[in-house]
Write a protein that holds these residues in place. Structure first.
Motif, PDB file in Angstrom:
ATOM      1  N   LEU A 332      28.980  65.047 118.117  1.00 36.55           N
ATOM      2  CA  LEU A 332      29.262  63.547 117.521  1.00 36.55           C
ATOM      3  C   LEU A 332      30.375  63.829 116.440  1.00 36.55           C
ATOM      4  O   LEU A 332      31.423  62.941 116.575  1.00 36.55           O
ATOM      5  N   PHE A 333      30.109  64.489 115.440  1.00 39.47           N
ATOM      6  CA  PHE A 333      30.965  64.355 114.239  1.00 39.47           C
ATOM      7  C   PHE A 333      32.548  64.685 114.925  1.00 39.47           C
ATOM      8  O   PHE A 333      33.530  64.023 114.445  1.00 39.47           O
ATOM      9  N   SER A 334      32.671  65.683 115.657  1.00 39.91           N
ATOM     10  CA  SER A 334      34.027  66.006 116.227  1.00 39.91           C
ATOM     11  C   SER A 334      34.688  64.933 117.064  1.00 39.91           C
ATOM     12  O   SER A 334      35.614  64.234 116.981  1.00 39.91           O
ATOM     13  N   SER A 335      33.778  64.221 117.807  1.00 39.57           N
ATOM     14  CA  SER A 335      34.024  63.275 118.690  1.00 39.57           C
ATOM     15  C   SER A 335      34.457  61.911 117.785  1.00 39.57           C
ATOM     16  O   SER A 335      35.275  61.145 118.178  1.00 39.57           O
ATOM     17  N   ALA A 336      33.844  61.787 116.499  1.00 36.19           N
ATOM     18  CA  ALA A 336      34.382  60.728 115.754  1.00 36.19           C
ATOM     19  C   ALA A 336      35.809  61.016 114.931  1.00 36.19           C
ATOM     20  O   ALA A 336      35.900  60.135 113.909  1.00 36.19           O
ATOM     21  N   GLY A 337      36.068  62.395 115.036  1.00 36.28           N
ATOM     22  CA  GLY A 337      37.175  62.787 113.952  1.00 36.28           C
ATOM     23  C   GLY A 337      36.988  63.222 112.874  1.00 36.28           C
ATOM     24  O   GLY A 337      37.927  63.313 111.914  1.00 36.28           O
ATOM     25  N   PHE A 338      35.542  63.692 112.625  1.00 37.70           N
ATOM     26  CA  PHE A 338      35.253  64.491 111.298  1.00 37.70           C
ATOM     27  C   PHE A 338      35.604  65.912 111.675  1.00 37.70           C
ATOM     28  O   PHE A 338      35.689  66.612 112.545  1.00 37.70           O
ATOM     29  N   GLN A 339      35.975  66.588 110.368  1.00 41.01           N
ATOM     30  CA  GLN A 339      36.159  67.930 110.545  1.00 41.01           C
ATOM     31  C   GLN A 339      35.166  68.813 109.930  1.00 41.01           C
ATOM     32  O   GLN A 339      35.268  70.153 110.605  1.00 41.01           O
ATOM     33  N   ASN A 340      34.287  68.896 109.132  1.00 39.95           N
ATOM     34  CA  ASN A 340      33.275  69.497 108.548  1.00 39.95           C
ATOM     35  C   ASN A 340      31.982  68.678 108.203  1.00 39.95           C
ATOM     36  O   ASN A 340      31.787  67.628 108.154  1.00 39.95           O
ATOM     37  N   TYR A 341      31.092  69.509 108.303  1.00 42.36           N
ATOM     38  CA  TYR A 341      29.806  68.914 107.876  1.00 42.36           C
ATOM     39  C   TYR A 341      28.848  70.229 107.202  1.00 42.36           C
ATOM     40  O   TYR A 341      29.163  71.301 107.446  1.00 42.36           O
ATOM     41  N   LYS A 342      27.762  69.454 106.477  1.00 40.62           N
ATOM     42  CA  LYS A 342      26.936  70.519 105.826  1.00 40.62           C
ATOM     43  C   LYS A 342      25.697  70.365 105.869  1.00 40.62           C
ATOM     44  O   LYS A 342      25.308  68.805 105.578  1.00 40.62           O
ATOM     45  N   ILE A 343      24.702  70.728 106.479  1.00 40.58           N
ATOM     46  CA  ILE A 343      23.221  70.517 106.635  1.00 40.58           C
ATOM     47  C   ILE A 343      22.389  71.091 105.523  1.00 40.58           C
ATOM     48  O   ILE A 343      22.476  72.277 105.297  1.00 40.58           O
ATOM     49  N   THR A 344      21.501  70.158 104.764  1.00 42.35           N
ATOM     50  CA  THR A 344      20.897  70.876 103.856  1.00 42.35           C
ATOM     51  C   THR A 344      19.190  70.339 104.435  1.00 42.35           C
ATOM     52  O   THR A 344      18.949  69.063 104.206  1.00 42.35           O
ATOM     53  N   PRO A 345      18.344  71.057 104.842  1.00 40.17           N
ATOM     54  CA  PRO A 345      17.106  70.921 105.105  1.00 40.17           C
ATOM     55  C   PRO A 345      16.157  70.650 104.255  1.00 40.17           C
ATOM     56  O   PRO A 345      15.364  71.648 104.039  1.00 40.17           O
ATOM     57  N   ILE A 346      16.192  69.636 103.478  1.00 41.92           N
ATOM     58  CA  ILE A 346      15.442  69.319 102.327  1.00 41.92           C
ATOM     59  C   ILE A 346      14.171  68.397 102.434  1.00 41.92           C
ATOM     60  O   ILE A 346      13.307  68.297 101.426  1.00 41.92           O
ATOM     61  N   LEU A 347      14.268  67.751 103.727  1.00 41.84           N
ATOM     62  CA  LEU A 347      13.125  66.697 103.721  1.00 41.84           C
ATOM     63  C   LEU A 347      11.949  66.901 104.758  1.00 41.84           C
ATOM     64  O   LEU A 347      11.938  65.931 105.572  1.00 41.84           O
ATOM     65  N   GLY A 348      11.678  68.208 104.832  1.00 42.17           N
ATOM     66  CA  GLY A 348      10.656  68.324 105.742  1.00 42.17           C
ATOM     67  C   GLY A 348      11.135  68.495 107.246  1.00 42.17           C
ATOM     68  O   GLY A 348      12.171  69.475 107.584  1.00 42.17           O
ATOM     69  N   LEU A 349      10.735  67.481 108.010  1.00 38.93           N
ATOM     70  CA  LEU A 349      11.250  67.439 109.455  1.00 38.93           C
ATOM     71  C   LEU A 349      12.724  66.906 109.370  1.00 38.93           C
ATOM     72  O   LEU A 349      13.335  67.159 110.498  1.00 38.93           O
ATOM     73  N   ARG A 350      12.950  66.358 108.374  1.00 35.62           N
ATOM     74  CA  ARG A 350      14.465  65.760 108.219  1.00 35.62           C
ATOM     75  C   ARG A 350      15.404  66.535 107.388  1.00 35.62           C
ATOM     76  O   ARG A 350      14.850  67.439 106.409  1.00 35.62           O
ATOM     77  N   SER A 351      16.688  66.264 107.615  1.00 40.58           N
ATOM     78  CA  SER A 351      17.723  66.855 106.631  1.00 40.58           C
ATOM     79  C   SER A 351      18.702  66.092 106.074  1.00 40.58           C
ATOM     80  O   SER A 351      18.750  64.765 106.713  1.00 40.58           O
TER      81      SER A 351
END
Ligand code: SAM
Ligand SMILES: O=c1cc(-c2ccc(O)cc2)oc2c(O)c(O)ccc12
Length: 357
Positions: A332-351
């Motif tokens: 998704l990010f690449s299709s929308a033209g974004f270069q980079n991402y960082k996932i922080t899994p800090i919210l239980g089932l969510r990040s």
């Protein structure tokens, strides 16, 4: 596998029967929990301050005395599901021990007046009107509607909210209770995500709970909440918080960062790319801060996967959305033209997912 026949041992028939029964009757656990919330059982136990006996609980709830045994059975199933604890207390009068109930960490989150209560979200998720679209899923597989919600109601969820003030209120209160919960963790554990920002816009930010928490925790930060006109109508901002009615597919006010909490999972790939492109226009060199699930079928434990799969089907049923794996997010990010991402899994089932242009 052939249809069960005389060759199968009894156990080979009984185990699958019990497995299917378990799935069929699973809704009874949700409905038992719903009754407990509606009766105010977590509140009554909390108010009692100590473990509460069945008769004390029956008095506190003002239930029909003839139903006391039913209350015992409701409590028994909820103790089994670890919603309540059962403890033995000594009875002053005859020194016998008596059973009593106390809250678990789970039911503490269901005490209505506690600041982090998510009772409003639970009531949205298991409200009869909300559950109704699930009865139309099979019909939807054969028709041309975008969702079972549409098959049932003839309009999409946001149009339904625009036409039904009561439903709109219930839904937004549910979302706000989750936002209260999430933002309390966000501003404590994810300070680094907001540091250095001068402005943020919370897109689809509802009643502004996350924006208020962020504005309160970072007083120099200017916050805007963008949501549908019927959602922000009449909401008052403050010095560093402003509400804007609008459509995120049309325009997102410029800011150093855009917050998207529980937004992307509501939409199809195509719509998500449209939303993310609008975010990219709004942030210049800033970032998008997403709060959503990252599904990992291999690494997560069984219960977590089960809940994420349920959320995925919920999203499919109510609004053509989905829960995504890391690979699906990256695409998704690449299709929308974004270069980079960082996932922080800090919210239980969510990040928390930070996305950079
Ligand atoms: C699932 S709720 C999440 C609300 C909030 N972010 C939260 O997590 O509590 C999705 C939000 O998106 C808003 N929304 C839906 N379509 C929108 C649109 N086209 N433009 C702006 N907001 C929209 C809804 O009104 C709703 O408040
Ligand atoms: O927890 C929910 C529940 C819903 C929901 C359930 C049933 C309906 O008929 C409509 C809506 O929607 C949610 C949602 O859109 C979201 O982003 C998060 C949670 C929930």
């Amino acid at each position: 596998m052939a249809f069960p026949n005389a060759v199968d041992s009894s156990q080979e028939l009984l185990d699958p029967q019990s497995h299917v029964w378990n799935l069929i009757y699973n809704y009874i656990s949700s409905m038992s929990l719903k009754s407990a919330i509606q009766l105010g059982i977590p509140d009554a136990i909390h108010k009692h301050n100590n473990p509460i006996t069945l008769s004390q609980l029956a008095d506190a709830l003002s239930i029909n005395k003839a139903k006391s045994h039913a209350l015992f059975r409701l409590m028994r199933i909820l103790v089994h599901f670890k919603i309540f604890d059962k403890v033995n207390i000594s009875n002053d009068e005859d020194e016998d021990e008596e059973e009593a109930y106390s809250l678990t960490r789970a039911s503490r989150l269901l005490v209505r007046d506690e600041p982090l209560s998510f009772t409003p979200l639970a009531l949205v998720a298991i409200d009869a009107i909300m559950v109704d679209p699930f009865h139309h899923m099979a019909e939807w597989f054969k028709d041309a509607s975008p969702t079972p919600f549409f098959t049932r109601n003839g309009i999409n969820m946001w149009e339904f909210g625009a036409n039904d003030e009561g439903w709109n209120k219930l839904f937004n209160e549910g979302m706000s209770s989750d936002s209260q919960f999430v933002s309390s963790i966000l501003v404590k554990e994810c300070k680094h995500v907001f540091e250095g920002l001068k402005s943020v816009v919370d897109v689809g930010g509802g009643n502004g709970v996350v924006a208020k928490a962020v504005a309160g925790a970072f007083p120099g930060l200017k916050c805007v909440v963008l949501d549908l006109p019927q959602v922000v109508a009449g909401l008052e901002g403050s010095e560093n918080l402003r509400f804007v009615g609008g459509d995120m597919f049309e325009f997102i006010p410029p800011a150093d960062a855009v917050i998207l909490k529980w937004i992307i999972h509501n939409w199809s790939e195509e719509d998500c790319v449209r939303i993310l492109k609008k975010c990219k226009e709004a942030i210049g060199g800033g970032k998008v801060i997403i709060v959503d699930m990252v599904v990992d079928y291999e690494k997560q434990e069984q219960n977590a996967i089960q809940t994420q799969l349920c959320f995925d089907v919920l999203m499919m049923t109510v609004m053509a959305g989905k829960e995504r794996t890391e690979k699906e997010w990256a695409d998704l990010f690449s299709s929308a033209g974004f270069q980079n991402y960082k996932i922080t899994p800090i919210l239980g089932l969510r990040s928390v997912i930070e996305v950079f242009p």
